[in-house]
Design a protein around this motif. Structure first.
Motif, PDB file in Angstrom:
ATOM      1  N   PHE A 159       0.835  -1.210   0.000  1.00  0.00           N
ATOM      2  CA  PHE A 159       0.000   0.000   0.000  1.00  0.00           C
ATOM      3  C   PHE A 159       0.866   1.254   0.000  1.00  0.00           C
ATOM      4  CE2 PHE A 159      -3.433  -2.753   1.930  1.00  0.00           C
ATOM      5  CZ  PHE A 159      -4.296  -2.633   0.862  1.00  0.00           C
ATOM      6  N   GLY A 160       1.958   1.212   0.754  1.00  0.00           N
ATOM      7  CA  GLY A 160       2.860   2.356   0.806  1.00  0.00           C
ATOM      8  C   GLY A 160       3.596   2.571  -0.503  1.00  0.00           C
ATOM      9  N   ASP A 161       4.138   1.466  -1.073  1.00  0.00           N
ATOM     10  CA  ASP A 161       4.941   1.539  -2.304  1.00  0.00           C
ATOM     11  C   ASP A 161       4.134   2.026  -3.497  1.00  0.00           C
ATOM     12  OD1 ASP A 161       7.168   0.684  -1.086  1.00  0.00           O
ATOM     13  OD2 ASP A 161       7.484  -1.112  -2.299  1.00  0.00           O
ATOM     14  N   ILE A 162       2.953   1.427  -3.689  1.00  0.00           N
ATOM     15  CA  ILE A 162       2.206   1.662  -4.930  1.00  0.00           C
ATOM     16  C   ILE A 162       1.228   2.824  -4.812  1.00  0.00           C
ATOM     17  CG2 ILE A 162       0.515   0.610  -6.514  1.00  0.00           C
ATOM     18  CD1 ILE A 162       2.049  -1.993  -6.213  1.00  0.00           C
ATOM     19  N   TYR A 163       0.546   2.938  -3.661  1.00  0.00           N
ATOM     20  CA  TYR A 163      -0.516   3.953  -3.548  1.00  0.00           C
ATOM     21  C   TYR A 163      -0.181   5.091  -2.587  1.00  0.00           C
ATOM     22  CZ  TYR A 163      -3.129   0.065  -5.609  1.00  0.00           C
ATOM     23  OH  TYR A 163      -3.539  -0.957  -6.421  1.00  0.00           O
ATOM     24  N   SER A 164       0.991   5.034  -1.945  1.00  0.00           N
ATOM     25  CA  SER A 164       1.381   6.029  -0.929  1.00  0.00           C
ATOM     26  C   SER A 164       0.326   6.128   0.173  1.00  0.00           C
ATOM     27  CB  SER A 164       1.577   7.415  -1.569  1.00  0.00           C
ATOM     28  OG  SER A 164       2.549   7.344  -2.576  1.00  0.00           O
ATOM     29  N   LEU A 165      -0.226   4.979   0.562  1.00  0.00           N
ATOM     30  CA  LEU A 165      -1.240   4.931   1.614  1.00  0.00           C
ATOM     31  C   LEU A 165      -0.628   4.373   2.889  1.00  0.00           C
ATOM     32  CD1 LEU A 165      -4.282   3.394  -0.316  1.00  0.00           C
ATOM     33  CD2 LEU A 165      -4.271   5.620   0.788  1.00  0.00           C
ATOM     34  N   GLY A 166      -0.848   5.061   4.012  1.00  0.00           N
ATOM     35  CA  GLY A 166      -0.432   4.510   5.296  1.00  0.00           C
ATOM     36  C   GLY A 166      -1.520   3.591   5.821  1.00  0.00           C
ATOM     37  N   VAL A 167      -1.148   2.658   6.690  1.00  0.00           N
ATOM     38  CA  VAL A 167      -2.131   1.752   7.300  1.00  0.00           C
ATOM     39  C   VAL A 167      -2.152   2.016   8.799  1.00  0.00           C
ATOM     40  CG1 VAL A 167      -2.767  -0.652   7.743  1.00  0.00           C
ATOM     41  CG2 VAL A 167      -1.770  -0.021   5.544  1.00  0.00           C
ATOM     42  N   VAL A 168      -3.350   2.289   9.340  1.00  0.00           N
ATOM     43  CA  VAL A 168      -3.487   2.544  10.778  1.00  0.00           C
ATOM     44  C   VAL A 168      -4.478   1.541  11.355  1.00  0.00           C
ATOM     45  CG1 VAL A 168      -4.000   4.250  12.540  1.00  0.00           C
ATOM     46  CG2 VAL A 168      -3.178   5.004  10.308  1.00  0.00           C
ATOM     47  N   GLU A 169      -4.051   0.832  12.406  1.00  0.00           N
ATOM     48  CA  GLU A 169      -4.962  -0.083  13.106  1.00  0.00           C
ATOM     49  C   GLU A 169      -5.795   0.730  14.089  1.00  0.00           C
ATOM     50  OE1 GLU A 169      -3.467  -4.193  14.303  1.00  0.00           O
ATOM     51  OE2 GLU A 169      -1.601  -3.087  14.041  1.00  0.00           O
ATOM     52  N   VAL A 170      -7.108   0.713  13.867  1.00  0.00           N
ATOM     53  CA  VAL A 170      -8.002   1.460  14.763  1.00  0.00           C
ATOM     54  C   VAL A 170      -8.424   0.514  15.887  1.00  0.00           C
ATOM     55  CG1 VAL A 170     -10.167   2.740  14.909  1.00  0.00           C
ATOM     56  CG2 VAL A 170      -8.814   2.828  12.807  1.00  0.00           C
ATOM     57  N   PRO A 171      -8.280   0.935  17.152  1.00  0.00           N
ATOM     58  CA  PRO A 171      -8.647   0.036  18.262  1.00  0.00           C
ATOM     59  C   PRO A 171     -10.125  -0.358  18.179  1.00  0.00           C
ATOM     60  CG  PRO A 171      -7.546   2.026  19.062  1.00  0.00           C
ATOM     61  CD  PRO A 171      -7.835   2.252  17.620  1.00  0.00           C
ATOM     62  N   THR A 172     -10.451  -1.543  18.684  1.00  0.00           N
ATOM     63  CA  THR A 172     -11.853  -1.978  18.697  1.00  0.00           C
ATOM     64  C   THR A 172     -12.589  -1.244  19.807  1.00  0.00           C
ATOM     65  OG1 THR A 172     -11.211  -3.828  20.113  1.00  0.00           O
ATOM     66  CG2 THR A 172     -11.389  -4.265  17.758  1.00  0.00           C
ATOM     67  N   ASN A 173     -13.914  -1.150  19.648  1.00  0.00           N
ATOM     68  CA  ASN A 173     -14.728  -0.459  20.650  1.00  0.00           C
ATOM     69  C   ASN A 173     -14.708  -1.229  21.975  1.00  0.00           C
ATOM     70  OD1 ASN A 173     -16.575   1.590  21.466  1.00  0.00           O
ATOM     71  ND2 ASN A 173     -18.228   0.084  21.292  1.00  0.00           N
ATOM     72  N   ARG A 174     -14.697  -2.560  21.866  1.00  0.00           N
ATOM     73  CA  ARG A 174     -14.586  -3.422  23.056  1.00  0.00           C
ATOM     74  C   ARG A 174     -13.449  -4.412  22.830  1.00  0.00           C
ATOM     75  NH1 ARG A 174     -20.985  -4.887  23.586  1.00  0.00           N
ATOM     76  NH2 ARG A 174     -21.722  -2.811  24.195  1.00  0.00           N
ATOM     77  N   PRO A 175     -12.780  -4.880  23.885  1.00  0.00           N
ATOM     78  CA  PRO A 175     -11.658  -5.821  23.699  1.00  0.00           C
ATOM     79  C   PRO A 175     -12.119  -7.104  22.997  1.00  0.00           C
ATOM     80  CG  PRO A 175     -11.759  -5.022  25.971  1.00  0.00           C
ATOM     81  CD  PRO A 175     -13.015  -4.556  25.298  1.00  0.00           C
ATOM     82  N   ILE A 176     -11.238  -7.679  22.166  1.00  0.00           N
ATOM     83  CA  ILE A 176     -11.572  -8.922  21.447  1.00  0.00           C
ATOM     84  C   ILE A 176     -11.490 -10.096  22.419  1.00  0.00           C
ATOM     85  CG2 ILE A 176     -10.810 -10.514  19.626  1.00  0.00           C
ATOM     86  CD1 ILE A 176      -9.820  -8.056  18.071  1.00  0.00           C
ATOM     87  N   ALA A 177     -12.596 -10.883  22.481  1.00  0.00           N
ATOM     88  CA  ALA A 177     -12.653 -12.024  23.408  1.00  0.00           C
ATOM     89  C   ALA A 177     -12.549 -13.363  22.669  1.00  0.00           C
ATOM     90  CB  ALA A 177     -13.966 -11.971  24.203  1.00  0.00           C
ATOM     91  N   ARG A 178     -12.292 -13.319  21.360  1.00  0.00           N
ATOM     92  CA  ARG A 178     -12.229 -14.552  20.565  1.00  0.00           C
ATOM     93  C   ARG A 178     -10.969 -15.351  20.914  1.00  0.00           C
ATOM     94  NH1 ARG A 178     -11.585 -12.389  15.745  1.00  0.00           N
ATOM     95  NH2 ARG A 178      -9.345 -12.784  15.727  1.00  0.00           N
ATOM     96  N   LYS A 179     -11.097 -16.668  20.918  1.00  0.00           N
ATOM     97  CA  LYS A 179      -9.946 -17.531  21.196  1.00  0.00           C
ATOM     98  C   LYS A 179      -9.481 -18.138  19.859  1.00  0.00           C
ATOM     99  CE  LYS A 179      -8.563 -21.618  23.825  1.00  0.00           C
ATOM    100  NZ  LYS A 179      -9.063 -22.840  24.485  1.00  0.00           N
ATOM    101  N   ASP A 180      -8.251 -17.791  19.427  1.00  0.00           N
ATOM    102  CA  ASP A 180      -7.693 -18.328  18.179  1.00  0.00           C
ATOM    103  C   ASP A 180      -6.779 -19.505  18.507  1.00  0.00           C
ATOM    104  OD1 ASP A 180      -8.963 -16.341  16.707  1.00  0.00           O
ATOM    105  OD2 ASP A 180      -7.292 -14.938  16.950  1.00  0.00           O
ATOM    106  N   GLU A 181      -7.205 -20.711  18.123  1.00  0.00           N
ATOM    107  CA  GLU A 181      -6.455 -21.917  18.476  1.00  0.00           C
ATOM    108  C   GLU A 181      -5.392 -22.232  17.420  1.00  0.00           C
ATOM    109  OE1 GLU A 181      -8.998 -25.203  19.512  1.00  0.00           O
ATOM    110  OE2 GLU A 181     -10.522 -23.860  20.359  1.00  0.00           O
ATOM    111  N   HIS A 182      -4.384 -23.033  17.808  1.00  0.00           N
ATOM    112  CA  HIS A 182      -3.338 -23.455  16.866  1.00  0.00           C
ATOM    113  C   HIS A 182      -3.923 -24.400  15.826  1.00  0.00           C
ATOM    114  CE1 HIS A 182      -0.293 -21.474  19.130  1.00  0.00           C
ATOM    115  NE2 HIS A 182      -0.409 -22.249  20.195  1.00  0.00           N
ATOM    116  N   ASP A 183      -3.373 -24.356  14.622  1.00  0.00           N
ATOM    117  CA  ASP A 183      -3.851 -25.217  13.532  1.00  0.00           C
ATOM    118  C   ASP A 183      -3.645 -26.691  13.858  1.00  0.00           C
ATOM    119  OD1 ASP A 183      -4.130 -22.782  12.379  1.00  0.00           O
ATOM    120  OD2 ASP A 183      -2.653 -23.057  10.793  1.00  0.00           O
ATOM    121  N   ARG A 184      -4.536 -27.522  13.303  1.00  0.00           N
ATOM    122  CA  ARG A 184      -4.380 -28.979  13.437  1.00  0.00           C
ATOM    123  C   ARG A 184      -3.993 -29.531  12.069  1.00  0.00           C
ATOM    124  NH1 ARG A 184      -9.611 -30.770  17.152  1.00  0.00           N
ATOM    125  NH2 ARG A 184      -9.183 -29.300  18.852  1.00  0.00           N
TER     126      ARG A 184
END
Length: 904
Positions: free
Chosen positions: A391-416
């Motif tokens: 995005f930076g190289d081709i479009y000169s666009l910065g990327v900003v992570e916007v915080p979530t309104n509430r904390p993420i409670a999802r559990k991401d497990e390891h692949d099987r």
């Protein structure tokens, strides 16, 4: 021991944290204005918009207007939709206005976020485009968010395929316009094929907000948009060549799945050459290596690619006797999109459907170069950080992570990881059954239609009710996605990018209300909503107790972003959730890109049937494989862009020249400049500088001037005069050609002459540009071989493309001058003869459709009376829809078009 980088981040924060922190004072100002804006009447909100517009268009910066504009927009959204934007949504809007990509997780309300920067930038009066991934979302969002814009006193339009001219022009003239990336790109190309400025749709490229920006600007950026026209029919050739491919043995070709490339081996070339000699497609004595064989080699290679690289129900589907491509990133059918260079025809021959003629390019542009036309660009997505470099190289666009309104409670497990696909799918069914038994809604992600349908069959055998969302069911997608969060729901989806409908635990209330009201229109909307909300609250509690949405991936995608988009459907707005990927060593990603070491480790472990390996190292190994693929795809897109940049400079020059011609009133000056250059070139060719008169090609010059300028000049006589040189000769030719054009202007009239010059210029530019595009395509296809001679293909392409462009401009000047020289006004006698011929043809056409005497009687036709129940000749409302040339149903005896059907 902690690293220095870790300590620095703890003290100073990450660059992303600092960007988010800088928005806090601005958000505080917006919040401080809220009580003041809550007191405004609806008319007061519109009046505020008019005040802000006046200030913006008087030169006040949009940054200075931001707090008031955002406060006004927040209040309008609260009144129009009942939604009050959170502070994090305001932060996302600020980043968009600043020309960044806001990475916001699924369910954080990106659709509403876009209204803030769209409203602020629309105050400048130059139009704002909001870009979506499909027509459904463009229409839905324009209807939904249009309520906010109308509350603010702005106009909102939507652009979609096959839209009427007037409606499309009005949509582009609106303050905010919703459209897909494809339609915007195609309209840009169409605009630059129009004959006058009022016919054009787009009024400029000021500010665009791209939803699902990673899907549009990265995944789809490998394929340029092309407007094409048909060429000659070669159906028999495609069918003949297709018949040879099933006869090939494995040693006749090499298949490289990693780079999606297939080529004939030495044995394969000999085999094909023999077959082509037998069929007569290759003349005796001519080999595949001869230059004359280029076309046949190209088409037989495309036939091989169609069989070995493109698979039914994965890369395309066959529907209604046509091959329809599937977007590998969104899983949707791409109606109207075709592969170029005869590849689509090769697939049609393979599937034995009607072969459409191959097309020639009339205009083309890549998404990269289209979106770089905008003065300011911004984007939204749930997954952009992994592609921040591109995005930076081709479009000169910065990327900003916007915080979530509430904390993420999802559990991401390891692949099987399992040894075989059979073991993997057995484990997948077992995991779905477990979740289903406790009522946990499950979203199952697959990578192709074929696999989603295979899994669907397995679930049917296991007796598990489920929905399937893929390219075949895309019409029902919003409904299927909306129900995916219900208690015990099981949904199989090929891809979750840009689905546009939230998966809400307990089901989507809005969708349920709309469904019920559509089924029972007489029901009370408030009562229906109250009942559904009550039922939803109870069901949501049960889903929360079951653990929220379970996202189950049956395979890793080539891109981490696509996996993250699937994962991100769970855990919206702080909801609980779980995600887990099931893999096998037989999966395409593992087989092609996976580490050989991983396979070695698994075999050494001596795993039992149905046993899986679960370890963070496995995840890391897979992420490295995905990063390799992403890097390779980035390189491919960069290479495509480098080549397209060469064409883009030429495209902008031609499109700019067309626009100047359409807008100027001094068209005669442009035509004259071209004519003077042609005269100069003719003199240089036939009477070179510093040459003597006896060295001039007098006869050639006479013939050239007659052909190019339609002038019969005494060149021989002039050349014999004392003191005549190239300069004197040029002055005399210019004077004669000016006199001829003045004479034509008098004959046609000045206004008509200007129109003729404009049309000839535009038509010739378009024809020459089309020829030039084909030439560049051919150059592009052969320039790669220069690498074998240690020459850089890109440098060679740039040099030769520039030379071809200059040659095209020279040829353009000659063609325009020649056509203007040949036109002449018609005489009065010729005009009368043409008029008489037109009258005769019209009379003949009238006679062919004239009614018989019986049908033209004063009584209304029995057929019409019988066909229309309740027919009454005195009541036009009962007449149905008579044809223009039918007798009028009123019984007057005249044709309908001359009686009640007469146009006002």
């Amino acid at each position: 021991m902690l690293g220095i980088g870790f300590i620095a981040r703890k003290i100073f924060g990450t660059p992303n944290d600092r960007k988010v922190k800088r928005t806090r004072p601005i958000i505080a100002k917006i919040n401080a204005l809220e009580p003041e804006f809550e007191k405004l009447t609806d008319e007061g909100i519109v009046a505020k918009t008019r005040e802000l517009q006046k200030r913006a268009q008087s030169g006040e910066s949009l940054d200075a207007l931001l707090p008031e504009a955002f406060a006004n927009c927040r209040e309008a959204a609260r009144r129009a939709l009942g939604l009050r934007a959170f502070d994090v949504q305001l932060a996302g809007g600020i980043f968009l206005h600043q020309g960044n990509i806001s990475e916001m997780k699924t369910g954080e309300g990106k659709t509403l976020v876009a209204t803030f920067p769209a409203y602020l930038n629309a105050l400048a009066g130059k139009g704002v485009h909001i870009v979506t991934v499909n027509d459904y979302l463009a229409k839905r969002d324009s209807d939904w968010m249009g309520k906010v814009y109308r509350q603010l006193g702005l106009t909102c339009g939507v652009v979609y395929p096959f839209q009427g001219d007037g409606e499309k022009r009005a949509a582009y003239a609106a303050d905010i316009t919703y459209a897909t990336n494809n339609e915007l790109g195609f309209d840009y190309l169409r605009d630059n094929m129009k004959a006058s400025v009022p016919e054009m749709y787009q009024r400029g490229h000021f500010f665009a907000i791209v939803d699902e920006v990673d899907s549009i600007l990265i995944d789809e950026a490998r394929t340029p948009l092309i407007i094409s026209g048909p060429s000659q029919d070669r159906s028999e050739l495609y069918r003949t060549l297709d018949a040879y491919i099933p006869l090939l043995d494995p040693e006749h070709y090499t298949l490289d799945e990693k780079f999606r490339r297939v080529t004939f081996t030495e044995e394969g070339n000999e085999f094909v050459e023999d077959k082509l000699h037998e069929s007569g497609l290759l003349p005796e004595g001519q080999s595949l290596y001869d230059p004359e064989s280029t076309t046949i080699v190209h088409h037989i290679t495309q036939a091989l690619s169609a069989h070995k690289l493109f698979h039914k129900d994965q890369n395309y589907v066959v529907a209604n006797d046509e091959v329809v491509l599937i977007d590998e990133f969104t899983g949707r059918m791409m109606k109207g999109r075709r592969l170029s260079d005869g590849l689509h025809q090769a697939i049609e021959a393979k599937e034995n459907v009607t072969i459409q003629p191959e097309n020639v390019t009339l205009a083309s542009v890549t998404f990269q170069n289209y979106f770089r036309l905008y003065s300011k660009l911004a984007g939204m997505t749930g997954t952009a950080v992994t592609e921040a470099e591109e995005f930076g190289d081709i479009y000169s666009l910065g990327v900003v992570e916007v915080p979530t309104n509430r904390p993420i409670a999802r559990k991401d497990e390891h692949d099987r990881v399992y040894r075989t696909a059979r073991e993997k799918y057995a484990a997948v069914i077992e995991a779905i059954q477990e979740a289903n038994a406790k009522g946990q809604p499950t979203l199952v992600g697959t990578t192709s239609i074929e696999k989603s349908e295979m899994l669907s069959e397995m679930l049917k055998k296991a007796g598990i009710a489920h929905n399937v969302l893929n390219a075949r069911q895309h019409e029902k997608e919003a409904l299927i996605v909306a129900e995916a969060g219900k208690l015990g729901a099981v949904t199989i989806a090929t891809n979750m990018a840009g689905r546009g409908t939230d998966i809400q635990l307990g089901g989507n209330i809005e969708m349920q209300v709309l469904q019920e009201l559509a089924a029972t229109p007489e029901a009370n909307p408030d009562a229906v909503r109250a009942r559904i909300e009550s039922e939803h609250a109870s069901e949501k509690e049960k889903v929360l107790a079951a653990g929220g949405l379970f996202v189950l991936g049956t395979e890793r995608h080539e891109s981490r972003r696509i996996d993250n988009q699937l994962r991100g459907r769970s855990g919206r707005q702080g909801d609980p959730g779980r995600s887990l990927f099931f893999l096998s060593l037989e999966d395409d990603l593992m087989r092609i890109f996976g580490s050989d070491k991983l396979e070695g480790v698994l075999s050494k472990l001596g795993m039992k049937e149905g046993e899986a390996i679960i370890h963070p190292w496995v995840n890391k190994s897979l992420e490295r494989a995905q990063a390799k693929v992403e890097g390779r795809n980035f390189d491919m897109r960069k290479q495509l862009l480098k080549f397209d940049d060469v064409m883009n400079d030429q495209r902008k020059a031609i499109f700019s020249q067309r626009r100047d011609i359409m807008e100027t009133d001094e068209i005669g000056e442009i035509a004259r400049d071209m004519r003077l250059q042609v005269i100069e070139d003719l003199i240089d060719d036939y009477a070179p500088p510093k040459s003597y008169v006896d060295q001039w090609d007098i006869e050639g010059m006479h013939a050239g001037i007659a052909e190019q300028l339609a002038l019969d000049l005494p060149i021989t006589q002039w050349a014999a005069e004392e003191g005549v040189d190239q300069e004197v000769l040029g002055e005399r030719i210019i004077a004669a050609s000016d006199a001829l054009m003045e004479q034509k202007t008098e004959g046609f009239g000045a206004e008509t002459m200007r129109l003729i010059e404009k049309q000839i210029l535009l038509q010739t530019i378009d024809a020459k540009w089309r020829e030039h595009l084909v030439t560049l395509e051919h150059l592009r296809s052969v320039v790669g071989f220069r690498g074998y001679a240690q020459r850089d293909p890109l440098s060679e392409y740039k040099t030769e493309a520039f030379q071809l462009f200059e040659a095209m401009l020279d040829s353009l000047r000659f063609e325009v001058t020649k056509r203007l020289g040949q036109i002449r006004p018609i005489s009065e006698e010729e005009r009368q003869a043409l008029l008489a011929e037109q009258v005769r043809q019209m009379a003949q056409a009238e006679a062919e459709v004239a009614p018989t005497p019986a049908a033209a009687s004063a009584e209304p036709p029995q057929a019409l009376a019988a066909a229309v129940p309740g027919f009454d000749e005195s009541d036009p409302a009962t007449w149905g829809n008579p044809a223009r040339n039918d007798p009028c149903p009123c019984g007057s005896g005249e044709k309908f078009k001359h009686c009640h059907g007469r146009l006002a």
